[in-house]
Design a protein around this motif. Structure first.
Motif, PDB file in Angstrom:
ATOM      1  N   SER A 503      -0.171   4.615 -10.781  1.00 16.46           N
ATOM      2  CA  SER A 503      -0.003   5.639 -11.808  1.00 16.46           C
ATOM      3  C   SER A 503      -0.418   7.002 -11.264  1.00 16.46           C
ATOM      4  N   SER A 504       0.355   8.008 -11.610  1.00 17.65           N
ATOM      5  CA  SER A 504       0.067   9.367 -11.136  1.00 17.65           C
ATOM      6  C   SER A 504      -1.203   9.945 -11.738  1.00 17.65           C
ATOM      7  N   ARG A 505      -1.680   9.398 -12.852  1.00 20.74           N
ATOM      8  CA  ARG A 505      -2.838   9.961 -13.553  1.00 20.74           C
ATOM      9  C   ARG A 505      -4.148   9.238 -13.224  1.00 20.74           C
ATOM     10  N   ALA A 506      -4.090   8.185 -12.401  1.00 28.55           N
ATOM     11  CA  ALA A 506      -5.312   7.458 -12.021  1.00 28.55           C
ATOM     12  C   ALA A 506      -6.063   8.267 -10.973  1.00 28.55           C
ATOM     13  N   ARG A 507      -7.281   8.680 -11.296  1.00 27.22           N
ATOM     14  CA  ARG A 507      -8.024   9.586 -10.414  1.00 27.22           C
ATOM     15  C   ARG A 507      -8.947   8.869  -9.439  1.00 27.22           C
ATOM     16  N   ASN A 508      -9.111   7.563  -9.572  1.00 30.40           N
ATOM     17  CA  ASN A 508     -10.089   6.877  -8.724  1.00 30.40           C
ATOM     18  C   ASN A 508      -9.468   6.061  -7.597  1.00 30.40           C
ATOM     19  N   LEU A 509      -8.156   5.893  -7.555  1.00 32.61           N
ATOM     20  CA  LEU A 509      -7.543   4.988  -6.591  1.00 32.61           C
ATOM     21  C   LEU A 509      -7.570   5.526  -5.169  1.00 32.61           C
ATOM     22  N   ALA A 510      -7.430   6.840  -5.005  1.00 26.06           N
ATOM     23  CA  ALA A 510      -7.430   7.415  -3.650  1.00 26.06           C
ATOM     24  C   ALA A 510      -8.746   7.127  -2.933  1.00 26.06           C
ATOM     25  N   ASP A 511      -9.839   7.030  -3.670  1.00 24.86           N
ATOM     26  CA  ASP A 511     -11.143   6.742  -3.068  1.00 24.86           C
ATOM     27  C   ASP A 511     -11.205   5.334  -2.481  1.00 24.86           C
ATOM     28  N   TYR A 512     -10.288   4.467  -2.887  1.00 24.74           N
ATOM     29  CA  TYR A 512     -10.274   3.081  -2.409  1.00 24.74           C
ATOM     30  C   TYR A 512      -9.127   2.818  -1.438  1.00 24.74           C
ATOM     31  N   GLY A 513      -8.498   3.864  -0.941  1.00 23.51           N
ATOM     32  CA  GLY A 513      -7.462   3.700   0.068  1.00 23.51           C
ATOM     33  C   GLY A 513      -6.048   3.633  -0.448  1.00 23.51           C
ATOM     34  N   LEU A 514      -5.846   3.939  -1.748  1.00 26.90           N
ATOM     35  CA  LEU A 514      -4.488   3.959  -2.294  1.00 26.90           C
ATOM     36  C   LEU A 514      -4.151   5.419  -2.620  1.00 26.90           C
ATOM     37  N   PRO A 515      -3.400   6.099  -1.731  1.00 26.71           N
ATOM     38  CA  PRO A 515      -3.208   7.554  -1.827  1.00 26.71           C
ATOM     39  C   PRO A 515      -2.166   7.964  -2.859  1.00 26.71           C
ATOM     40  N   ASN A 516      -2.583   8.026  -4.137  1.00 27.04           N
ATOM     41  CA  ASN A 516      -1.643   8.391  -5.194  1.00 27.04           C
ATOM     42  C   ASN A 516      -1.823   9.819  -5.680  1.00 27.04           C
ATOM     43  N   ASP A 517      -2.611  10.632  -4.952  1.00 29.36           N
ATOM     44  CA  ASP A 517      -2.806  12.012  -5.372  1.00 29.36           C
ATOM     45  C   ASP A 517      -1.535  12.819  -5.129  1.00 29.36           C
ATOM     46  N   TYR A 518      -1.474  13.996  -5.729  1.00 28.60           N
ATOM     47  CA  TYR A 518      -0.243  14.798  -5.725  1.00 28.60           C
ATOM     48  C   TYR A 518       0.212  15.144  -4.310  1.00 28.60           C
ATOM     49  N   LEU A 519      -0.699  15.625  -3.469  1.00 27.07           N
ATOM     50  CA  LEU A 519      -0.301  16.046  -2.120  1.00 27.07           C
ATOM     51  C   LEU A 519       0.185  14.858  -1.294  1.00 27.07           C
ATOM     52  N   ALA A 520      -0.490  13.718  -1.410  1.00 27.29           N
ATOM     53  CA  ALA A 520      -0.093  12.541  -0.627  1.00 27.29           C
ATOM     54  C   ALA A 520       1.283  12.034  -1.036  1.00 27.29           C
ATOM     55  N   THR A 521       1.552  11.959  -2.337  1.00 31.03           N
ATOM     56  CA  THR A 521       2.844  11.443  -2.783  1.00 31.03           C
ATOM     57  C   THR A 521       3.970  12.447  -2.534  1.00 31.03           C
ATOM     58  N   ARG A 522       3.652  13.721  -2.474  1.00 32.23           N
ATOM     59  CA  ARG A 522       4.665  14.728  -2.158  1.00 32.23           C
ATOM     60  C   ARG A 522       5.168  14.571  -0.721  1.00 32.23           C
ATOM     61  N   ARG A 523       4.317  14.039   0.156  1.00 38.38           N
ATOM     62  CA  ARG A 523       4.711  13.881   1.561  1.00 38.38           C
ATOM     63  C   ARG A 523       5.625  12.673   1.784  1.00 38.38           C
ATOM     64  N   VAL A 524       5.731  11.794   0.797  1.00 42.67           N
ATOM     65  CA  VAL A 524       6.582  10.608   0.930  1.00 42.67           C
ATOM     66  C   VAL A 524       8.053  11.019   0.899  1.00 42.67           C
ATOM     67  N   LYS A 525       8.834  10.513   1.852  1.00 45.80           N
ATOM     68  CA  LYS A 525      10.285  10.748   1.865  1.00 45.80           C
ATOM     69  C   LYS A 525      10.952   9.501   1.264  1.00 45.80           C
ATOM     70  N   PRO A 526      11.462   9.611   0.030  1.00 45.04           N
ATOM     71  CA  PRO A 526      11.932   8.410  -0.680  1.00 45.04           C
ATOM     72  C   PRO A 526      12.986   7.602   0.067  1.00 45.04           C
ATOM     73  N   GLY A 527      13.943   8.265   0.717  1.00 45.73           N
ATOM     74  CA  GLY A 527      14.987   7.523   1.424  1.00 45.73           C
ATOM     75  C   GLY A 527      14.414   6.587   2.472  1.00 45.73           C
ATOM     76  N   PRO A 528      13.726   7.119   3.485  1.00 40.75           N
ATOM     77  CA  PRO A 528      13.127   6.239   4.488  1.00 40.75           C
ATOM     78  C   PRO A 528      12.102   5.271   3.905  1.00 40.75           C
TER      79      PRO A 528
END
Length: 633
Positions: A503-528
């Protein structure tokens, strides 16, 4: 030296070795390995690894001993053994051994381990499930998954699925099989049609390349062919009589709505997909940016799928012009923005539905607007109005004297108060209630609904049916454990895709190694991310990047790892969302819908990761009540 029979089988064979039990028992190891290796090289244009050869030798020794003992049953000598049978169109997926035994199909998977793991069990079940569902030679025959931990010993652990047999247990099991059924013709079986359920990306490629989609029983039962026939007849009628029609097709996640739209656009007579040709008759539009990027990346074309944003700008913002196309497909139409959001983004003073119909009104003579609506998938700001805005849009365009007809499900028809009853065609065919995404797990949508409605016991009652259908659903507090499961289960299966979602609104997941913050997900290229092979650093299978509900809506993975964060917590017997969102009337509804999207992306199953922190304990306990299994170490 191998016999002439084996040499004949080795020529372009879709398997490593095939022969009856009597032949196998009289074939020494080295000739057998040579045939396997030659066929492997022919199929995959590469040499088998030392590890692979060791695994083959291990299975050979186990089956030589087991079949020697089982051969006391005279009929067993005529059974057929198919080692390393390649499932067609599945990217190299190969059960270790298939035994065609008197009208039944045994699917054996060997693991050089002392005990079975969750990933081993699920892999064995998936092989048997897919053969039972998609292989014509298995139709109306028992298909039995068997897992063999070759380093273990002891009594078999009951009649679970898959059946776990240690090497010493195999002979008695084979001797106990029912007798008297006709033998299965091995040559006909290995050449029988195998039509697996395609992903939305695979299906789009097949449509684009003018290849027929697989004739799958569930697709027929989901009424997709019926809807397609209706749309083609409606298009012919609209063109002949110069009529205007709005068609709304609703459906649960994974029901094939996008495929309906893609087929309708691509198969319409006179349609072109040459980027230099501006004479297209139909256009597929979506406000789902990741879906557009993935399909354009897969198809290597920007004609087949286009952005609804560009459509607004070209025909309503810069100039008020008529599109060249007579058929407009609006995918993810539940994402149609309200008037406030449209004014903020584009300066258009109407809701998205009104903008689309206003533009369609300018098309000369006739038009069809097909809106594809996902149920319970409103996740963006400005998406809360729903079908009511389509009624307002119809009221607006008919005020000037234009005549429109609406085609929708009976549930949707009640919203259209702007038209007389004779201009509304209500039929259940326009509501697709069967998910095609998750193989046989037809109860997944209901399970998710019970979960998010807080009906935990009702969800738990459904979980055994999901598991019996081969759908794997787990919970873990250890993200590394979830990653290890995925890598182990799909090792060597290059067509399979697994990845991190949250979920985009979960604020605690990045601290456990799941990078769902705005900057991290912006770097994802959906096609590849969705398409590249597992060894690509940009692939989802690298398990070091994540997508949110916005990046996976309308798309799918074989096995997602879903991070459950602190934006939706179980408190006081219900789901609580304390976060605030600007310009949102009901933030809790959007959070529930976000998790609805995340939990319905998996084809083979999913694992939910809940961080090990004090504030998440009640949430983890609630999820376990619904029947999720703890993921084994």
């Amino acid at each position: 030296m191998s016999s002439p029979q084996l040499d004949l089988f080795a020529i372009a064979a879709p398997y490593g070795w095939m022969g009856d039990v009597a032949t196998f028992l009289h074939t020494p190891l080295e000739p057998w390995l040579k045939t396997l290796s030659q066929n492997y090289t022919t199929l995959y244009a590469q040499q088998a690894t030392h590890t692979q050869r060791q695994a083959w030798e291990d299975s050979y020794q186990v089956m030589q001993t087991a079949l020697e003992a089982a051969a006391q049953r005279p009929s067993s000598k005529a059974w057929t053994l198919v080692f390393e049978y390649e499932l067609p169109r599945e990217g190299g997926r190969r059960p270790d051994l298939v035994i065609l035994a008197e009208g039944q199909v045994l699917v054996l998977e060997f693991k050089q381990k002392p005990r079975a793991t969750s990933s081993d069990r699920d892999q064995a079940v998936a092989y048997a499930r897919d053969l039972a569902d998609y292989h014509r030679g298995c139709r109306d025959r028992p298909v039995i998954p068997i897992l063999v931990p070759t380093r273990g010993q002891g009594e078999p652990p009951g009649a679970d699925t898959p059946l776990v047999l240690y090497p010493e247990n195999i002979p008695s099991y084979l001797q106990s099989l029912p007798t008297g059924k006709p033998d299965i013709d091995p040559e006909a079986w290995v050449q029988a049609d195998y039509a697996p359920l395609p992903t939305v990306i695979q299906a789009a490629r097949q449509i684009f390349q003018h290849e027929p989609l697989p004739d799958i029983k569930r697709a027929r039962s989901a009424r997709i062919p019926e809807v397609m026939d209706y749309l083609h007849q409606l298009a012919a009628q609209a063109a002949a009589k110069q009529e205007r029609h709005l068609v709304l097709v609703t459906g649960v996640p994974g029901a094939g709505k996008t495929l309906v739209g893609l087929q309708f656009v691509h198969q319409y007579p006179g349609q072109t997909h040459d980027e230099r040709d501006e004479g297209a008759s139909a256009v597929f539009l979506s406000g789902n940016g990741p879906l557009i990027q993935v399909l354009q990346y897969a198809l290597k074309s920007k004609v087949f799928v286009q952005s609804i944003r560009n459509f607004y700008i070209q025909h309503q913002v810069r100039r008020q012009t008529a599109p060249a196309e007579h058929i407009i497909v609006f995918d993810e139409a539940q994402r149609a923005w309200d008037a406030e959001r449209m004014a903020e983004k584009y300066g258009i003073e109407s809701a998205a539905a009104g903008a689309v119909l206003t533009i369609a009104e300018r098309i000369p003579d006739w038009c069809i607007v097909l809106g594809l609506i996902g149920e319970g998938q409103e996740i963006h700001v400005g998406e809360e109005e729903g079908t009511e805005q389509w009624n307002a849009a119809i009221a607006s365009v008919t005020e000037g004297g234009s005549t429109w007809q609406v085609h929708c499900s009976p549930e949707q028809a009640s919203h259209f108060t702007a038209l007389p009853d004779e201009q509304i065609q209500a039929n259940d065919r326009f509501n697709l209630t069967t998910s095609l995404r998750s193989h046989r797990a037809k109860d997944l949508q209901t399970w998710v609904a019970h979960l998010l409605d807080g009906e935990l016991e009702a969800a738990a009652a459904l979980m055994p049916r999901l598991q019996a259908d081969g759908f794997s659903a787990y919970l873990t507090r250890d993200l590394a454990q979830a990653k290890a499961y995925c890598r182990d289960r799909y090792a060597g299966e290059t067509a399979k895709r697994y990845g991190l979602m949250a979920s985009s609104r979960a604020r605690n997941l990045a601290d456990y190694g799941l990078p769902n913050d705005y900057l991290a997900t912006r770097r994802v290229k959906p096609g590849p991310w969705y398409i590249d092979p597992p060894d690509s650093p940009l692939s989802c299978c690298a398990l070091d990047s994540a997508v949110t509900e916005f990046g996976c809506q309308g798309l799918e993975l074989d096995f997602p790892v879903v991070g459950w964060g602190n934006d939706l917590l179980w408190e006081g017997g219900r789901w609580i969302s304390r976060g605030r969102q600007k310009n949102v009337a009901d933030p809790r509804r959007l959070r529930l819908n976000s998790y609805r999207v995340l939990l319905t992306r998996g084809r083979d199953g999913f694992v939910v990761f809940v961080p090990s922190e004090a504030g998440m304990e009640a949430t983890a306990e609630a999820l376990m009540i619904t029947g999720l299994l703890p993921l084994e170490s």
